[in-house]
Design a protein around this motif. Structure first.
Motif, mmCIF file in Angstrom:
data_model
loop_
_atom_site.group_PDB
_atom_site.id
_atom_site.type_symbol
_atom_site.label_atom_id
_atom_site.label_comp_id
_atom_site.label_asym_id
_atom_site.label_seq_id
_atom_site.Cartn_x
_atom_site.Cartn_y
_atom_site.Cartn_z
ATOM 1 N N GLN A 339 0.825 -1.196 0.000
ATOM 2 C CA GLN A 339 0.000 0.000 0.000
ATOM 3 C C GLN A 339 0.871 1.262 0.000
ATOM 4 O OE1 GLN A 339 -2.588 -0.429 3.369
ATOM 5 N NE2 GLN A 339 -3.607 -2.262 2.546
ATOM 6 N N HIS A 340 1.967 1.187 0.750
ATOM 7 C CA HIS A 340 2.869 2.333 0.758
ATOM 8 C C HIS A 340 3.541 2.502 -0.611
ATOM 9 C CE1 HIS A 340 6.541 4.604 2.284
ATOM 10 N NE2 HIS A 340 5.492 5.385 2.522
ATOM 11 N N ILE A 341 3.887 1.381 -1.216
ATOM 12 C CA ILE A 341 4.451 1.451 -2.568
ATOM 13 C C ILE A 341 3.425 2.043 -3.525
ATOM 14 C CG2 ILE A 341 5.221 0.038 -4.520
ATOM 15 C CD1 ILE A 341 6.497 -1.849 -2.475
ATOM 16 N N ASP A 342 2.181 1.628 -3.390
ATOM 17 C CA ASP A 342 1.123 2.157 -4.249
ATOM 18 C C ASP A 342 0.984 3.667 -4.079
ATOM 19 O OD1 ASP A 342 -1.490 1.696 -5.893
ATOM 20 O OD2 ASP A 342 -2.122 2.819 -4.121
ATOM 21 N N MET A 367 -4.905 13.373 -7.344
ATOM 22 C CA MET A 367 -4.030 12.328 -6.828
ATOM 23 C C MET A 367 -2.957 12.914 -5.912
ATOM 24 S SD MET A 367 -2.145 9.365 -9.075
ATOM 25 C CE MET A 367 -3.707 8.794 -9.730
ATOM 26 N N MET A 368 -2.440 14.074 -6.255
ATOM 27 C CA MET A 368 -1.452 14.728 -5.408
ATOM 28 C C MET A 368 -2.059 15.129 -4.063
ATOM 29 S SD MET A 368 1.668 15.057 -6.308
ATOM 30 C CE MET A 368 2.848 15.207 -7.629
ATOM 31 N N ALA A 369 -3.275 15.630 -4.087
ATOM 32 C CA ALA A 369 -3.940 16.003 -2.839
ATOM 33 C C ALA A 369 -4.154 14.784 -1.953
ATOM 34 C CB ALA A 369 -5.269 16.692 -3.142
ATOM 35 N N ASP A 370 -4.546 13.664 -2.535
ATOM 36 C CA ASP A 370 -4.716 12.434 -1.767
ATOM 37 C C ASP A 370 -3.387 11.965 -1.187
ATOM 38 O OD1 ASP A 370 -6.284 9.967 -1.027
ATOM 39 O OD2 ASP A 370 -4.776 9.068 -2.347
ATOM 40 N N TYR A 371 -2.323 12.081 -1.957
ATOM 41 C CA TYR A 371 -1.005 11.678 -1.470
ATOM 42 C C TYR A 371 -0.565 12.554 -0.302
ATOM 43 C CZ TYR A 371 4.065 11.045 -1.410
ATOM 44 O OH TYR A 371 5.357 10.808 -1.010
ATOM 45 N N ALA A 372 -0.789 13.866 -0.423
ATOM 46 C CA ALA A 372 -0.375 14.783 0.649
ATOM 47 C C ALA A 372 -1.133 14.519 1.929
ATOM 48 C CB ALA A 372 -0.584 16.218 0.183
ATOM 49 N N SER A 373 -2.403 14.124 1.815
ATOM 50 C CA SER A 373 -3.194 13.873 3.025
ATOM 51 C C SER A 373 -2.777 12.587 3.729
ATOM 52 C CB SER A 373 -4.675 13.804 2.652
ATOM 53 O OG SER A 373 -4.925 12.693 1.795
ATOM 54 N N ARG A 374 -2.118 11.689 3.055
ATOM 55 C CA ARG A 374 -1.746 10.392 3.641
ATOM 56 C C ARG A 374 -0.272 10.307 4.014
ATOM 57 N NH1 ARG A 374 -4.116 6.327 -0.756
ATOM 58 N NH2 ARG A 374 -3.057 4.801 0.573
ATOM 59 N N MET A 375 0.500 11.321 3.628
ATOM 60 C CA MET A 375 1.922 11.308 3.963
ATOM 61 C C MET A 375 2.169 12.223 5.155
ATOM 62 S SD MET A 375 3.421 9.170 2.055
ATOM 63 C CE MET A 375 5.139 9.579 2.332
ATOM 64 N N PRO A 376 2.859 11.705 6.158
ATOM 65 C CA PRO A 376 3.060 12.520 7.373
ATOM 66 C C PRO A 376 4.037 13.675 7.143
ATOM 67 C CG PRO A 376 4.239 10.429 7.557
ATOM 68 C CD PRO A 376 3.439 10.365 6.302
ATOM 69 N N GLN A 377 5.016 13.484 6.294
ATOM 70 C CA GLN A 377 6.039 14.496 6.087
ATOM 71 C C GLN A 377 5.743 15.294 4.816
ATOM 72 O OE1 GLN A 377 8.419 15.181 8.253
ATOM 73 N NE2 GLN A 377 7.744 13.514 9.604
#
Length: 1287
Positions: A339-342, A367-377
């Motif tokens: 999932q993290h790789i995805d 997709m970028m907004a979704d990535y930013a919301s799931r990445m802590p850093q």
């Protein structure tokens, strides 16, 4: 006591039988004991055991239960119950309650474990009980006891012999902790208590330690790694995967996949990886499946780092979103690591989408907004590329907000590099606002941190490009660096193509870059526009049209982009004359741009070029109506509307509009003058065709005045010089010596270049010479125009022909040579135009005909043949070939090759039946081959088509020849003269010919003859006088034949004077004849003296006639008859002799018959020459000669006899009455069933021409009143005609 002892004996016997396995006999004994003593627990126990061995399921269970009911502490009964359950449990599940089984296992185990020594001895039995006890505990929810029991079982099952039991215990523990439904549930694993989780991991270790390569069960090793990954113990998972890979080689593929995923995840996060190990793992995974999602991700990552964003998108889309992506992997792969790789892959996919551009930009932002919301850093790439995508999408406010959020996210860090990278977005925003210097500073700062970002280089290049700082050492360096970093950067290729095109002027290199940019990003409107701009400028319109059509058919462009694409397509189709497609696109563009005047004007032009003049005129009229409040905007539409009307032959309306527009619009003043000049030239051409030379010259003068104004204003152009040449060249239609001399006035500046303001008077030859100068001036401005050279060729030819008419052969030859040189220049410009080869053939043919140089004939034939070949190759309308075939026909006709000429002219007629020249050529062929009537008919048809003056004159000559000298059958001759109205038609054509070419002695003589045949004596007299005058004036031209022609003209005039009873004038005219007297002249003089009453002179002339033709018996008889008539009238005049007393009269036949024969004999005379024959015919009075000829041709027609009677009534009344009565009788006979009678009204019409005092009128009246139909209209007509006879 005795009974108790007996029971024990029987029990003992039963035990013996049981030991001997004689279950039936033992069962019988035990059954009797149980019947006797139902509470005997040993008997019940042994009975249950026998029933168990005998497969008596129900009875054995009943006996065991009765035994336990009798004695619950009986261990053997519990053991029997467990044995029964072990044997029959699969088929009778539920018949024994779980608590009974649990109690039995507990009692048995407690009994065995009380004595350690016994327990050691009974270890297999203990293990057996533990294997049954643990599942029951787990099934009843006593999981802890069950796990403990399986643990005890695993401890007891030592040694190789108990390996399966031990493995079973381990498996049972694992399944008890992680049931199969929860096997791949990460949440379930993370929720396990620590002790159970530790037990699970320990058990996995213990279980997998029992296997070797040969006996390994891959599922538990895969599950063990999956558990470690789900617990996110990545280090342990990696260690374990390495262990399994080393221990079991390739028996655990999931271990390889785990190691590959771990390496891939580090690589995606940008951490260092061991490339050799990574490559080895990739090869292994690819060997299982070349399209494995993990393999695709690694390839995509490699492509991403090489800036192959399109390939990266393709691979990641297949790996993440397709049916062969993540969803195709086994469930064990779906761990948090994957999932993290995805998630990381989605970041790369979004960036790749943004870099590629196109329709996925909005998806990339999401997709970028979704990535930013799931990445802590925070990630600078997320902020930068999200903001950049929003900027490209036009969401400037959102892009600026993203940039601010990113800048704040990295504001507190000591290292400002990531903040600088995010702030580079500001540079892009500044570039968009036009602040190029601020943008360049920010982008250069970002380049110091990340020099390998192609967007920084590209936008820095754009800043320098748009700011005009196009130093290749700086500006072009950044563009090339951007392409070096990202070879598939479509927009950069586009700008490099623009640089190569506009700066370096390297057309081919520019084309390669622009085509590549379109191939990389075909749906970008800017790239499509740039490429089509280049192709349009490079005149590669076909490719541009194809690209635009494909773009429109894709339906991916915005409405605004589609609008300009349709308009560009319309313009390209307009330039390439694809009028149908152009009109279609322009009509769509009008819907897109309803207020755009230029689009509507383009539609009008396209409709006009298509030939839809009505629609085009209506379109321009709408423009004028819609924008009429601003005349300066509608000037073009008004001008085009006028020119279209001019094309539609609405010359008067067009002229009015052009005159009005000339005064209103200074912009179109000179264009209006040009078109007005063209209208005047058209009027001049029409006037020349209709033989109105005076009006034609006035129109030419008007055109010259209009064009002179343009030239004096300095607005000269190719068109102006060409129209001037066309106007002057029309002077070639003016005939030398015409009654309307060619006089044109032209400004001194156009004649010799002096600005004196005076006007020079030009004749036709000077005007044609000036046309050559004007065409030369036009060629000087546009030397490549073959049509201008063609006009110059024709001008040279016209001047040469003009000089040839003046007998200036040397000068004419020089201009013919110039014409040939101009024709060669013409062909060098466009050697594939068939019409130009036709022009050359016409020039050569004219040279052959005028100069007599037969060596040019072969060249002319080759040129004309070449034109026909080109026409055939181009498959042009066959009508265009008519001129070539005609010219070939005349060429062969001049060479006296009549049969081939006929074939060529026949082909010309088939190609264009309306071409008069071909019919005239056929007439010449027919005449030369002896087909006179066919030639006459062909010539008449040529006159009806185009009124060529040669055909008119020749037709009249043929008609006269048929009348005078032809040897035709009399019936056929009558058909030619009567049915076809040849005489009046020839008179009409001769009148037109003289109007065109002027009068000549020959044309006047022909008119005389035809007018006499038509009964127009007054016209004949006038033409005879004209002929005499012209013969007297043109002595130099005729030379030695002059006097003969003058004398013949005098004889002709004298005859006409005599026929209208002007005998004295006729006698004077005959007295002026100087030539030797001939039979014709003596007869005519005899007739004049007879009419004047000079019978003595007439008798003397008879003597001369007798001496001239003494050997001709028939003529001698006629002369004797004339002698009798003259003497008779002479004596009657003197009153001395009675007519009946003359012996000559008594011997002769009736007087009327003798006169008739005499007339016929005279008319039948033929002379050798045409002039003499004409004079002989004209020696007899006109009416008698025509009537006699008609009577000779149609003696059976009553109307002919009536006409003869009318002609004879003033000369010989007796003979006239004879013909009148025979006409009436013949008509009465024909009124029966013997033929078609002459209508009485025709006779009445003929009678109207007879004088009222004539004796013929009563005869005709008798016929009218006697006719059965005479009671109506004809009687009234008779009363009106002959009122003095009625009553």
């Amino acid at each position: 006591m005795v009974e108790a002892g007996n029971t024990r004996v029987r029990l003992k016997r039963a035990k013996e039988l049981i030991d001997e396995q004689k279950w039936d006999k033992a069962q019988d004994i035990l059954q009797r004991i149980c019947e006797e003593d139902g509470g005997n627990a040993p008997a019940l126990l042994l009975s249950g055991k026998c029933a168990l061995e005998l497969q008596q399921r129900d009875k054995s269970l009943q006996q065991f239960r009765r035994a336990l009911a009798t004695q619950s502490e009986l261990l053997a009964a519990w053991q029997g119950l467990l044995a029964w359950h072990k044997r029959f449990a699969p088929t009778v599940a539920g018949e024994v309650e779980d608590h009974q089984l649990l109690e039995g296992y507990r009692r048995c185990l407690e009994a065995l474990e009380k004595d350690e020594q016994q327990a050691a001895m009974m270890k297999p039995k203990v293990m057996e009980y533990l294997q049954g006890y643990a599942p029951l505990l787990a099934a009843t929810g006593k999981m802890e006891e069950a796990l403990t029991t399986w643990g005890r079982l695993a401890e007891l099952a030592t040694g190789y012999g108990n390996k399966e039991t031990r493995l079973h215990a381990y498996r049972a523990i694992i399944r008890a902790i992680v049931p199969l439904p929860n096997k791949h549930q990460t949440d379930f694993l993370t929720a396990l208590p620590p002790d159970r989780l530790q037990l699970l991991l320990t058990t996995f270790d213990a279980l997998l330690s029992e296997y070797d390569v040969a006996t390994l069960e891959d599922g538990y090793a895969q599950e063990h790694l999956s558990v470690m990954l789900r617990l996110q113990r990545l280090v342990d998972a990696e260690t374990l995967a390495h262990k399994y890979r080393e221990q079991y080689k390739e028996m655990v593929p999931f271990a390889v996949a785990v190691l590959y995923m771990l390496q891939l995840e580090r690589d995606l996060r940008g951490q260092p990886v061991k490339e050799p190990e990574m490559n080895a793992l990739q090869e292994t995974v690819a060997s299982w499946d070349a399209q494995h999602p993990l393999v695709r991700i690694k390839k995509a990552l490699t492509a991403y780092r090489q800036h192959g964003f399109a390939k990266c998108c393709e691979l990641l889309e297949k790996a993440l979103l397709s049916a062969k992506g993540w969803s195709s992997l086994p469930t064990a792969y779906h761990v948090p690591l994957l999932q993290h790789i995805d998630l990381l892959c989605r970041k790369y996919l979004a960036i790749a989408w943004i870099c590629v551009g196109g329709e996925r930009l909005a998806d990339a932002v999401t997709m970028m907004a979704d990535y930013a919301s799931r990445m802590p850093q925070p990630d600078w790439e997320v902020y930068f590329y999200s903001g950049f995508a929003q900027f490209i999408l036009g969401r400037t406010a959102a892009a600026e907000a993203t940039q601010r959020d990113g800048s704040q996210a990295f504001a507190g860090q000591t290292d400002r590099s990531e903040q600088m990278l995010v702030d580079s977005l500001k540079g892009i925003f500044c570039f968009d606002r036009g602040d190029f210097q601020a943008a360049a500073d920010l982008l250069e700062s970002a380049l110091l941190v990340r020099e390998d970002n192609y967007l920084f280089h590209y936008y820095l290049f754009r800043c320098l490009w748009d700011a005009g700082q196009r130093d290749p050492r700086r500006c072009l360096k950044h563009l090339k660096r951007a392409l070096q970093l990202y070879p598939d950067f479509a927009v950069a290729h586009m700008y490099l193509g623009l640089w190569t095109w506009l700066q370096d002027r390297d057309i081919e290199a520019a084309r390669s870059h622009l085509v590549k940019s379109h191939a990389l990003l075909p749906n970008d409107p800017v790239i499509v526009r740039t490429l089509t701009d280049y192709l349009t400028v490079a005149y590669k319109d076909v490719e541009a049209v194809q690209i635009l059509q494909q773009a429109l058919s894709s339906r991916v462009f915005s409405y605004e982009a589609a609008r300009w694409m349709r308009l560009r397509l319309a313009l390209l189709c307009y330039r390439n004359k694809l009028w149908m497609e152009c009109i279609s696109y322009l009509r769509q563009s009008i819907v897109d741009f309803p207020q755009e005047r230029l689009v509507q004007e383009l539609l009008g032009d396209a409709l006009a070029f298509r030939g839809n003049y009505g629609s085009a005129e209506g379109t321009f009229a709408k423009v004028v109506e819609k924008f009429g409040s601003a005349p300066e905007l509608t000037a073009y539409s008004s001008y085009r509307r006028a020119t279209i009307k001019q094309t539609m032959k609405m010359d008067e309306e067009a002229e009015l509009e052009l005159v009005l527009l000339r005064e209103q619009s200074p912009w179109f003043r000179y264009m209006c003058l040009q078109n007005l000049a063209l209208l005047s030239i058209g009027k001049a051409q029409l006037a020349f065709e209709e033989y109105r030379p005076r009006e034609a010259l006035q129109a030419i003068q008007t055109a010259l005045d209009l064009l002179t104004e343009i030239v004096l204003s300095g607005n000269v152009s190719v068109m102006v010089w060409t129209i001037l040449g066309d106007a002057c060249l029309l002077a070639r239609h003016c005939r030398p010596g015409s009654a309307v001399p060619c006089v044109l006035l032209i400004d001194q500046f156009l004649w010799d270049g002096s600005p004196s303001g005076q006007r020079v008077e030009l004749n036709a030859r000077q005007a044609i010479y000036l046309a050559t100068l004007f065409y030369s001036a036009a060629i000087g401005l546009k030397r490549a125009s073959a049509r201008l050279w063609e006009r110059l060729t024709m001008a040279y030819l016209a001047l040469a022909e003009r000089l040839a008419l003046s007998a200036e052969k040397d000068a004419a030859h020089q201009w013919w040579n110039k014409s040939l040189l101009a024709a060669k220049e013409m062909l060098q410009r466009n050697p594939l135009d068939p019409s130009l080869w036709t022009t050359l053939g016409m020039v050569l043919t004219s040279s052959v005909g005028k100069s007599g140089d037969s060596s040019l004939m072969a060249d002319a034939a080759r040129s004309l043949t070449k034109s026909l070949q080109l026409y055939n190759r181009a498959r042009i309308n066959p009508t265009c070939t008519a001129a070539s075939w005609t010219c070939l026909g005349y060429l062969l006709l001049n060479a006296k090759r009549y049969i081939p000429a006929h074939k060529m002219l026949k082909l010309a007629q088939n190609a264009d039946p309306g071409q008069a020249a071909a019919w005239l050529g056929q007439a010449w062929c027919a005449e030369r081959t002896g087909h006179t009537l066919e030639a006459m008919d062909l010539c008449r048809h040529a006159c009806a088509l185009g009124r060529p003056h040669e055909a008119m004159h020749r037709y009249a000559e043929w008609v006269v020849w048929v009348l005078l000298k032809s040897q035709l059958d009399q019936n056929l001759l009558w058909e030619v003269i009567g049915r076809l109205d040849a005489v009046p038609t020839a008179l009409d054509y001769l009148g037109q010919y003289k109007h065109i070419m002027g009068e000549s002695s020959k044309s006047c003589m022909l008119t005389c003859i035809l007018a006499e045949w038509a009964g127009l004596l007054r016209t004949g007299l006038d033409q005879a006088q004209n002929a005499l005058q012209l013969c007297a004036e043109t002595g130099v031209a005729f030379g030695k034949h002059q006097q003969k022609l003058v004398d013949e003209s005098r004889l002709n005039l004298a005859r006409f004077l005599s026929e209208i009873n002007r005998h004295s004038e006729a006698l004077d005219m005959l007295s002026s004849v100087e030539s030797e007297p001939s039979r014709c002249s003596i007869l005519l003089l005899l007739l004049v003296h007879f009419r004047l009453g000079n019978y003595e002179d007439a008798d003397g002339l008879i003597e001369v006639l007798t001496e001239m033709d003494a050997g001709d018996a028939q003529f001698s008889g006629c002369v004797q008859m004339l002698r009798c008539v003259v003497k008779l009238y002479w004596l009657m005049q003197s009153g001395g002799v009675d007519a009946g007393s003359m012996p000559e009269m008594n011997e002769a036949t009736p007087f009327a018959m003798r006169q008739r024969d005499c007339y016929r004999s005279l008319i039948g005379e033929k002379a050798q020459s045409t002039v003499e024959g004409l004079a002989l015919l004209l020696a007899v009075p006109s009416g008698i000669s025509v009537a006699s000829r008609m009577l000779h041709m149609r003696p059976e027609r009553p109307d002919v006899r009536l006409y003869v009677a009318e002609a004879l009534q003033s000369f010989d009344m007796e003979l006239a009455q004879h013909f009148a009565f025979t006409a009436i009788m013949l008509n009465e006979w024909m009124c029966g069933d013997h033929g078609a009678a002459v209508q009485p009204r025709h006779l009445a019409t003929g009678a109207n021409r007879i004088p009222y005092h004539s004796q013929l009128q009563p005869n005709i009246l008798h016929f009218l009143l006697k006719d059965g139909q005479g009671t109506g209209q004809l009687q009234q007509q008779a009363v009106r005609l002959f009122p003095w006879l009625i009553g």
